[in-house]
Design a protein around this motif. Structure first.
Motif, PDB file in Angstrom:
ATOM      1  N   TYR A   1       0.814  -1.209   0.000  1.00 31.33           N
ATOM      2  CA  TYR A   1       0.000   0.000   0.000  1.00 31.33           C
ATOM      3  C   TYR A   1       0.855   1.270   0.000  1.00 31.33           C
ATOM      4  CZ  TYR A   1       1.055   0.611   4.936  1.00 31.33           C
ATOM      5  OH  TYR A   1       1.712   0.787   6.128  1.00 31.33           O
ATOM      6  N   ASP A   2       2.103   1.157   0.456  1.00 31.67           N
ATOM      7  CA  ASP A   2       2.976   2.330   0.506  1.00 31.67           C
ATOM      8  C   ASP A   2       4.395   1.933   0.095  1.00 31.67           C
ATOM      9  OD1 ASP A   2       4.007   4.838   0.841  1.00 31.67           O
ATOM     10  OD2 ASP A   2       3.891   4.831   3.028  1.00 31.67           O
ATOM     11  N   VAL A   3       4.516   1.533  -1.138  1.00 32.25           N
ATOM     12  CA  VAL A   3       5.776   1.044  -1.667  1.00 32.25           C
ATOM     13  C   VAL A   3       6.901   2.086  -1.622  1.00 32.25           C
ATOM     14  CG1 VAL A   3       6.854   0.193  -3.776  1.00 32.25           C
ATOM     15  CG2 VAL A   3       4.685  -0.744  -3.030  1.00 32.25           C
ATOM     16  N   PRO A   4       6.643   3.349  -1.971  1.00 31.68           N
ATOM     17  CA  PRO A   4       7.747   4.319  -1.955  1.00 31.68           C
ATOM     18  C   PRO A   4       8.427   4.441  -0.586  1.00 31.68           C
ATOM     19  CG  PRO A   4       5.891   5.217  -3.149  1.00 31.68           C
ATOM     20  CD  PRO A   4       5.419   3.946  -2.502  1.00 31.68           C
ATOM     21  N   GLN A   5       7.670   4.370   0.472  1.00 24.87           N
ATOM     22  CA  GLN A   5       8.239   4.462   1.820  1.00 24.87           C
ATOM     23  C   GLN A   5       9.168   3.278   2.092  1.00 24.87           C
ATOM     24  OE1 GLN A   5       8.041   6.921   3.945  1.00 24.87           O
ATOM     25  NE2 GLN A   5       9.079   5.940   5.628  1.00 24.87           N
TER      26      GLN A   5
ATOM     27  N   ILE B   1      18.023   4.484   2.055  1.00 26.66           N
ATOM     28  CA  ILE B   1      18.664   5.249   3.140  1.00 26.66           C
ATOM     29  C   ILE B   1      19.562   4.325   3.959  1.00 26.66           C
ATOM     30  CG2 ILE B   1      18.222   6.422   5.339  1.00 26.66           C
ATOM     31  CD1 ILE B   1      15.751   7.709   3.949  1.00 26.66           C
ATOM     32  N   THR B   2      19.053   3.145   4.291  1.00 25.71           N
ATOM     33  CA  THR B   2      19.837   2.188   5.066  1.00 25.71           C
ATOM     34  C   THR B   2      21.058   1.718   4.286  1.00 25.71           C
ATOM     35  OG1 THR B   2      17.824   1.453   6.193  1.00 25.71           O
ATOM     36  CG2 THR B   2      19.739  -0.008   6.318  1.00 25.71           C
TER      37      THR B   2
ATOM     38  N   SER C   1      29.456   4.828  -0.441  1.00 22.28           N
ATOM     39  CA  SER C   1      29.872   4.878  -1.843  1.00 22.28           C
ATOM     40  C   SER C   1      28.815   4.303  -2.790  1.00 22.28           C
ATOM     41  CB  SER C   1      31.197   4.133  -2.039  1.00 22.28           C
ATOM     42  OG  SER C   1      31.052   2.768  -1.702  1.00 22.28           O
ATOM     43  N   LEU C   2      27.847   3.555  -2.262  1.00 22.81           N
ATOM     44  CA  LEU C   2      26.772   3.025  -3.111  1.00 22.81           C
ATOM     45  C   LEU C   2      25.947   4.144  -3.738  1.00 22.81           C
ATOM     46  CD1 LEU C   2      25.288   0.015  -1.103  1.00 22.81           C
ATOM     47  CD2 LEU C   2      26.597  -0.064  -3.223  1.00 22.81           C
ATOM     48  N   LYS C   3      25.852   5.243  -3.036  1.00 21.11           N
ATOM     49  CA  LYS C   3      25.019   6.353  -3.520  1.00 21.11           C
ATOM     50  C   LYS C   3      25.447   6.804  -4.912  1.00 21.11           C
ATOM     51  CE  LYS C   3      22.610  10.289  -1.743  1.00 21.11           C
ATOM     52  NZ  LYS C   3      22.305  11.090  -0.597  1.00 21.11           N
ATOM     53  N   ALA C   4      26.736   6.728  -5.202  1.00 19.10           N
ATOM     54  CA  ALA C   4      27.241   7.158  -6.507  1.00 19.10           C
ATOM     55  C   ALA C   4      26.773   6.241  -7.637  1.00 19.10           C
ATOM     56  CB  ALA C   4      28.764   7.192  -6.480  1.00 19.10           C
ATOM     57  N   LEU C   5      26.324   5.034  -7.313  1.00 18.41           N
ATOM     58  CA  LEU C   5      25.866   4.086  -8.331  1.00 18.41           C
ATOM     59  C   LEU C   5      24.415   4.327  -8.752  1.00 18.41           C
ATOM     60  CD1 LEU C   5      27.366   0.773  -6.882  1.00 18.41           C
ATOM     61  CD2 LEU C   5      28.325   2.243  -8.669  1.00 18.41           C
TER      62      LEU C   5
ATOM     63  N   PRO D   1      20.949   7.126  -9.409  1.00 15.90           N
ATOM     64  CA  PRO D   1      20.611   8.507  -9.774  1.00 15.90           C
ATOM     65  C   PRO D   1      20.301   9.331  -8.525  1.00 15.90           C
ATOM     66  CG  PRO D   1      18.850   6.994 -10.404  1.00 15.90           C
ATOM     67  CD  PRO D   1      19.980   6.162  -9.880  1.00 15.90           C
ATOM     68  N   SER D   2      20.474  10.648  -8.627  1.00 12.14           N
ATOM     69  CA  SER D   2      20.208  11.504  -7.464  1.00 12.14           C
ATOM     70  C   SER D   2      18.729  11.475  -7.089  1.00 12.14           C
ATOM     71  CB  SER D   2      20.673  12.932  -7.723  1.00 12.14           C
ATOM     72  OG  SER D   2      20.024  13.447  -8.865  1.00 12.14           O
ATOM     73  N   ASP D   3      17.851  11.344  -8.081  1.00 10.53           N
ATOM     74  CA  ASP D   3      16.419  11.195  -7.811  1.00 10.53           C
ATOM     75  C   ASP D   3      16.134   9.700  -7.726  1.00 10.53           C
ATOM     76  OD1 ASP D   3      13.705  11.265  -7.554  1.00 10.53           O
ATOM     77  OD2 ASP D   3      13.314  12.050  -9.557  1.00 10.53           O
ATOM     78  N   ILE D   4      15.966   9.231  -6.541  1.00 10.77           N
ATOM     79  CA  ILE D   4      15.855   7.794  -6.304  1.00 10.77           C
ATOM     80  C   ILE D   4      14.442   7.256  -6.545  1.00 10.77           C
ATOM     81  CG2 ILE D   4      15.315   7.723  -3.825  1.00 10.77           C
ATOM     82  CD1 ILE D   4      18.215   5.880  -5.478  1.00 10.77           C
ATOM     83  N   VAL D   5      13.512   8.123  -6.900  1.00 11.92           N
ATOM     84  CA  VAL D   5      12.118   7.711  -7.075  1.00 11.92           C
ATOM     85  C   VAL D   5      11.980   6.642  -8.161  1.00 11.92           C
ATOM     86  CG1 VAL D   5       9.800   8.476  -7.709  1.00 11.92           C
ATOM     87  CG2 VAL D   5      11.198   9.871  -6.200  1.00 11.92           C
ATOM     88  N   GLU D   6      12.549   6.880  -9.320  1.00 14.16           N
ATOM     89  CA  GLU D   6      12.445   5.904 -10.421  1.00 14.16           C
ATOM     90  C   GLU D   6      13.161   4.604 -10.062  1.00 14.16           C
ATOM     91  OE1 GLU D   6      10.685   4.580 -13.666  1.00 14.16           O
ATOM     92  OE2 GLU D   6      10.423   6.628 -12.944  1.00 14.16           O
TER      93      GLU D   6
END
Length: 146
Positions: free
Chosen positions: A18-22, A29-30, A37-41, A43-48
């Motif tokens: 019911y609330d997949v984005p959350q 985030i975890t 360093s995973l963040k660099a792999l 996109p900055s907009d993580i929604v897609e």
């Protein structure tokens, strides 16, 4: 995997749809806290990316009772993510992030049995993915030696 574990995973998954984005947000985030360093792999907009993640989990959960298709899907995912810089150590981070996201989303419904079921599902899938990558790497090495 037992049929009871499969059932626990499928039922608990239905409770968070019911609330997949959350759920995806908690996962990322975890993951980024554990290995920044995973963040660099991603996109900055993580929604897609979150939509893709949830689609993958949804597919894997719904294929639990179709082992042959599940194995093929896992192999394809392993090869795909290896090409995108996935490393075997990232699987440990992903399971920790997944379990945390599920625990937060399910609350008291995330029982010890449910946690063990999800861990078993994840371990089976990660093993399939890692084995596929290793097979591709072995095949490539053999071709290079020929």
């Amino acid at each position: 995997m037992t049929t009871n574990q499969i059932s626990l995973v499928q039922k608990s998954w239905q409770k968070i749809l019911y609330d997949v984005p959350q759920t995806a947000q908690i996962f990322y985030i975890t993951s980024f806290k554990i290995i920044p360093s995973l963040k660099a792999l991603f996109p900055s907009d993580i929604v897609e990316q979150s939509k893709k993640l949830i689609a993958i989990f949804d597919t894997l959960v719904n294929l639990r009772d179709k082992p042959k298709t599940l194995i093929l899907t896992g192999q394809e995912l392993g090869i795909k993510y290896f090409k995108n810089c996935e490393q075997p150590g990232h699987y440990d981070t992903a399971v920790a992030a997944l379990l945390k996201a599920l625990a937060q989303r399910l609350g008291e419904d995330f029982t010890t049995l449910t946690q063990k079921a999800w861990f078993a599902v994840y371990q089976a899938q990660a093993t399939t993915m890692i084995n596929a990558v290793n097979n591709v790497a072995t095949t490539q090495s053999q071709r290079e030696l020929s």
